[in-house]
Design an enzyme around this catalytic site. Structure first.
Site, PDB file in Angstrom:
ATOM      1  N   ASN A 149       1.047  -1.152  -0.125  1.00 37.09           N
ATOM      2  CA  ASN A 149      -0.115   0.114  -0.048  1.00 37.09           C
ATOM      3  C   ASN A 149       1.002   1.208   0.038  1.00 37.09           C
ATOM      4  OD1 ASN A 149      -2.867   1.109   0.490  1.00 37.09           O
ATOM      5  ND2 ASN A 149      -1.827   2.330   2.096  1.00 37.09           N
ATOM      6  N   GLU A 150       0.615   2.209  -0.963  1.00 37.47           N
ATOM      7  CA  GLU A 150       1.428   3.356  -1.043  1.00 37.47           C
ATOM      8  C   GLU A 150       2.782   3.326  -0.714  1.00 37.47           C
ATOM      9  OE1 GLU A 150      -1.119   6.381   1.189  1.00 37.47           O
ATOM     10  OE2 GLU A 150      -2.067   6.870  -0.679  1.00 37.47           O
ATOM     11  N   CYS A 155      15.057   4.058   4.247  1.00 39.59           N
ATOM     12  CA  CYS A 155      15.717   3.351   5.451  1.00 39.59           C
ATOM     13  C   CYS A 155      17.062   3.507   5.434  1.00 39.59           C
ATOM     14  CB  CYS A 155      15.232   1.855   5.398  1.00 39.59           C
ATOM     15  SG  CYS A 155      15.835   1.154   7.089  1.00 39.59           S
ATOM     16  N   CYS A 157      19.259   1.958   7.552  1.00 39.92           N
ATOM     17  CA  CYS A 157      20.122   1.060   8.396  1.00 39.92           C
ATOM     18  C   CYS A 157      21.288   0.756   7.697  1.00 39.92           C
ATOM     19  CB  CYS A 157      19.084  -0.042   8.577  1.00 39.92           C
ATOM     20  SG  CYS A 157      18.499  -1.068   7.286  1.00 39.92           S
ATOM     21  N   CYS A 160      20.877  -1.254   4.536  1.00 39.94           N
ATOM     22  CA  CYS A 160      20.435  -0.713   3.500  1.00 39.94           C
ATOM     23  C   CYS A 160      21.625   0.141   2.852  1.00 39.94           C
ATOM     24  CB  CYS A 160      19.326   0.458   3.770  1.00 39.94           C
ATOM     25  SG  CYS A 160      17.572  -0.402   3.685  1.00 39.94           S
ATOM     26  N   GLU A 308      -8.236   5.127  -4.448  1.00 41.48           N
ATOM     27  CA  GLU A 308      -8.772   5.771  -3.355  1.00 41.48           C
ATOM     28  C   GLU A 308      -9.097   7.328  -3.590  1.00 41.48           C
ATOM     29  OE1 GLU A 308      -6.261   5.437   0.155  1.00 41.48           O
ATOM     30  OE2 GLU A 308      -5.698   3.271  -0.251  1.00 41.48           O
TER      31      GLU A 308
HETATM   32  C1  GLA Z   1      -3.988   6.531   2.355  1.00 41.28           C
HETATM   33  C2  GLA Z   1      -3.987   4.998   2.532  1.00 41.28           C
HETATM   34  C3  GLA Z   1      -5.179   4.573   3.286  1.00 41.28           C
HETATM   35  C4  GLA Z   1      -5.911   5.630   4.202  1.00 41.28           C
HETATM   36  C5  GLA Z   1      -5.949   7.137   3.541  1.00 41.28           C
HETATM   37  C6  GLA Z   1      -6.571   7.943   4.470  1.00 41.28           C
HETATM   38  O1  GLA Z   1      -4.341   6.743   0.940  1.00 41.28           O
HETATM   39  O2  GLA Z   1      -3.632   4.304   1.490  1.00 41.28           O
HETATM   40  O3  GLA Z   1      -4.874   3.425   4.029  1.00 41.28           O
HETATM   41  O4  GLA Z   1      -4.824   5.911   5.149  1.00 41.28           O
HETATM   42  O5  GLA Z   1      -4.827   7.232   2.968  1.00 41.28           O
HETATM   43  O6  GLA Z   1      -6.651   9.210   3.640  1.00 41.28           O
HETATM   44 ZN    ZN Z   2      16.858  -0.694   6.269  1.00 42.24          ZN
END
Ligand code: GLA
Ligand code: ZN
Length: 672
Positions: A149-150, A155, A157, A160, A308
């Site tokens: 996700n996103e 990092c 460390c 890395c 989203e």
């Molecule tokens: C991001 C995340 C979601 C949520 C939204 C809230 O886009 O991917 O999980 O946290 O922000 O705006």
């Molecule tokens: Zn790292």
């Protein structure tokens, strides 16, 4: 591979029923049916549920969620859920936690918190992705894979750091090549051993934060490396999925104009692009549109998914404004207009606790279907269903390209001098906005894109000039096209080393200019610029242009360079190469861009209505769709420029007849 094939625009969003009792699921599905919701993004943060302990996987809850979706006739965009670590993994292997820019090893907490080069993390994440694919490949509800996700962040460390050195060895092969690229003789940095190289951080090359570095070359390479490290995580999970599921399209949700990751390096590896749109409050509508067009440009113009958006309000900002009545509908159509083949929300039901309990949702805590937001979502669901497949797979026939380049973004914003007030997205947006408000469809493309389809190429603040772009731009101009470049373009090569030539380096012959000096003033100092029919202001950077074949189109109005060119045009072959030597205020940018577009007949029929956004998409069967979006809270009174049928209302508009758009209104016109 492309986006999943569907009979209509998938409509729905993030759905986390594992967070509430199963009785509530009945209500969820009843309300989804009411709202026309057919697509559920499931499992985005479910790792501690699907793998509660190192050797224990548990899919009972996910089974029930997917089976229920299938029984209800809904499809699932299934996440691998690897973006938030489960506590047991961090407890057993603290090295999966990130080390930040200041060198602090984090302890367990938050999300998007994994070290991208940790073997433990990658092994665990790919094992989970593989298990999920093994179990759900072929499930009737499965529509697409949503990896992680996103992706973002970095990092610092030791693991890395080692990976950074290995990445550099592969790129440069010799320390001589690296020393030359980074110009390390400056400040006595000549490296004699790969192990001497430190990742650029607050403890090494940086001061005051990520934008202040002693060595731009090092910091640029570290951004590229971080992009590739996170891409490596994505690819590892994708491979794990592909071992069990050869067909289902795989994506990850990106963030549009997100500085840390060069999405052009990711693009070839995505089956289809998707992104999360959370435009800053009060931003003009072109800001979200730029994110859409950038995302569409990742896959050569193929449709993308809006993964989203909020149905009403965000929670993460200090102040979180509410979308006004009608604004959600308009924003959703805007995504479709720019090439979205799916429109999804974060989130379908509001979280009861934690930091997103105030985040807007289709269904609030009370579970009602008579709220304003639910009603708007449901009405939109009906509208999208009514449209069926009309827009699916449709492409944008743009003849204007805007070159977008993460390397230039990074180089510009980590540069000491001439001005830190110049922000890459702001300048890019100013030119994009000017073209869009003039009615031109715009492809936002990487500098490596094939320029053959375009008549106009906009190259704002392209600080680094890489590869043979100068040749391509020259060829486009000679064959009759128009190129527009701006201040701080073509200053340096891919390593941020200045060209040993007149500014603007390899573009100087094309632009017919020479620049020896430039002035920079605080943001509140406004220089008048005379563009002939228009007088406007300019800020930040004032390059002093010596025409060498180009003619002045606009001039500075003050200081010792008063009367010298601020905007030039160079006729070359059958085309023109324009240069804007300063950050013109928006009316100035609008004027110059319209002149360039007008030469190619690219100023649209509704360009006198700046609040009316227009866009064209051509469906796979050749049907031309013209979308009109009225971003103003008042009606827009237009004269139809062509005979067309509105697919939303069935109404026919005759060419030359009045055509009225409601406040925040939308028309989807099938042109005859
Ligand atoms: C991001 C995340 C979601 C949520 C939204 C809230 O886009 O991917 O999980 O946290 O922000 O705006
Ligand atoms: Zn790292």
């Amino acid at each position: 591979m492309t986006a999943p094939r569907t009979p209509k625009i998938p409509y729905g969003g993030d759905y986390n029923p594992e967070q509430w009792p199963e009785e509530v699921w009945d209500d969820d599905h009843r309300l989804f049916t009411r709202a026309g919701i057919d697509t559920l993004t499931v499992g985005v943060f479910a790792w501690s549920l699907t793998q509660p302990a190192p050797d224990t996987y548990g899919f009972t809850v996910l089974d029930r969620i997917l089976d229920r979706a299938a029984a209800e006739g809904r499809r699932v965009c299934l996440a691998t859920g690897t973006a938030a670590l489960p506590p047991w993994l961090a407890e057993r292997h603290p090295e999966v936690n990130r080390t930040d820019f200041e060198g602090r090893r984090h302890r367990y907490g938050q999300r998007h918190n994994f070290c991208p080069n940790s073997t433990v993390y990658r092994t665990a994440a790919t094992a989970l992705a593989g298990r999920l694919a093994e179990r759900y490949a072929g499930h009737p509800a499965l529509l697409a894979w949503h990896v992680n996700n996103e992706y973002g962040g970095a990092c610092y460390c030791d693991v890395c750091a080692g990976a950074f050195r290995a990445w550099l060895r592969e790129r440069y092969e010799s320390l001589d090549a690296l020393n030359d690229a980074w110009w390390t003789t400056f400040w006595s940095h000549r490296y004699t051993d790969w192990d001497q190289i430190e990742p650029p951080s607050a403890l090494t090359e940086h001061w005051r934060g990520p934008d202040h570095t002693a060595f731009q070359g090092i910091t640029l390479d570290h951004h590229r490396f971080t992009t590739d490290a996170l891409l490596g995580c994505f690819l590892a999970e994708k491979d794990a999925i592909r071992a069990h599921d050869a067909d289902t399209p795989v994506t990850t949700n990106m963030m549009g104009l997100y500085r840390p990751l060069d999405y052009h390096r990711w693009a070839p590896h995505l089956d289809f692009a998707s992104w999360d749109s959370y435009p800053p409050p009060d931003a003009p509508p072109t800001r979200a549109a730029l994110g859409h067009d950038l995302t569409r440009g990742l896959k050569g113009g193929a449709p993308f998914w809006l993964m989203e958006q909020t149905p009403s309000t965000t929670a993460c900002r200090d102040v979180n404004p509410l979308r006004r009545p009608g604004e959600l509908r308009l924003a959703t159509w805007q995504a479709v207009v720019h090439g979205a083949d799916a429109t999804l929300y974060f989130q379908l039901r509001a979280s009861r606790g934690a930091c997103e309990k105030y985040h807007g949702a289709v269904i609030g805590h009370a579970g009602r279907d008579d709220t304003r937001v639910f009603r708007e979502v449901a009405a939109l669901g009906g509208e999208l269903a009514g449209l069926g497949a009309a827009t699916l797979g449709a492409r944008t026939p743009a003849r204007t390209a805007l070159l977008f380049d993460w390397d230039s973004w990074w180089a510009l914003e980590i540069s000491d001098g001439p001005s830190r007030a110049v922000r890459y997205p702001d300048v890019v947006h100013a030119y994009y906005r000017a073209a869009r408000e003039a009615g031109a469809d715009v492809d936002v493309v990487p500098v490596t894109a094939d320029l053959a389809p375009y008549d106009v190429v906009l190259a704002p603040v392209l600080h680094l000039l890489k590869g043979d772009l100068a040749d391509h731009l020259t060829a486009l101009t000679r064959r009759g096209g128009s190129v527009l470049a701006t201040f701080l373009t073509a200053r340096c090569d891919e390593h941020d080393r200045a060209f040993l030539a007149d500014v603007p380096g390899p573009l100087a012959p094309l632009l017919g200019i020479r620049i020896d000096e430039w002035d920079s003033r605080p943001p509140d100092v406004v220089q008048p610029v005379d563009l002939g029919e228009v007088r406007t202001g300019a800020r930040h950077v004032f390059e002093i242009v010596l025409p060498r074949g180009a003619e002045p189109v606009g001039t500075y109005g003050a200081d010792f360079y008063a009367g010298t060119p601020a905007v030039t045009r160079h006729r070359l072959g059958a085309g023109e190469a324009w240069y804007v030597a300063t950050a013109l205020d928006q009316p100035g940018v609008d004027h110059v861009v319209r002149r360039v577009l007008a030469r190619h007949d690219l100023v649209g029929p509704y360009a006198q209505h700046p609040a009316v956004e227009t866009a064209t998409r051509v469906a796979p069967d050749g049907t031309r769709l013209l979308f009109l979006l009225n971003h103003a809270p008042e009606p827009a009174h237009l004269t139809a420029h062509a005979t067309a049928t509105d697919l939303l209302t069935g109404a026919r508009a005759e060419r030359g007849e009045p055509l009225t758009l409601d406040p925040l209104g939308v028309a989807v016109l099938r042109l005859q």
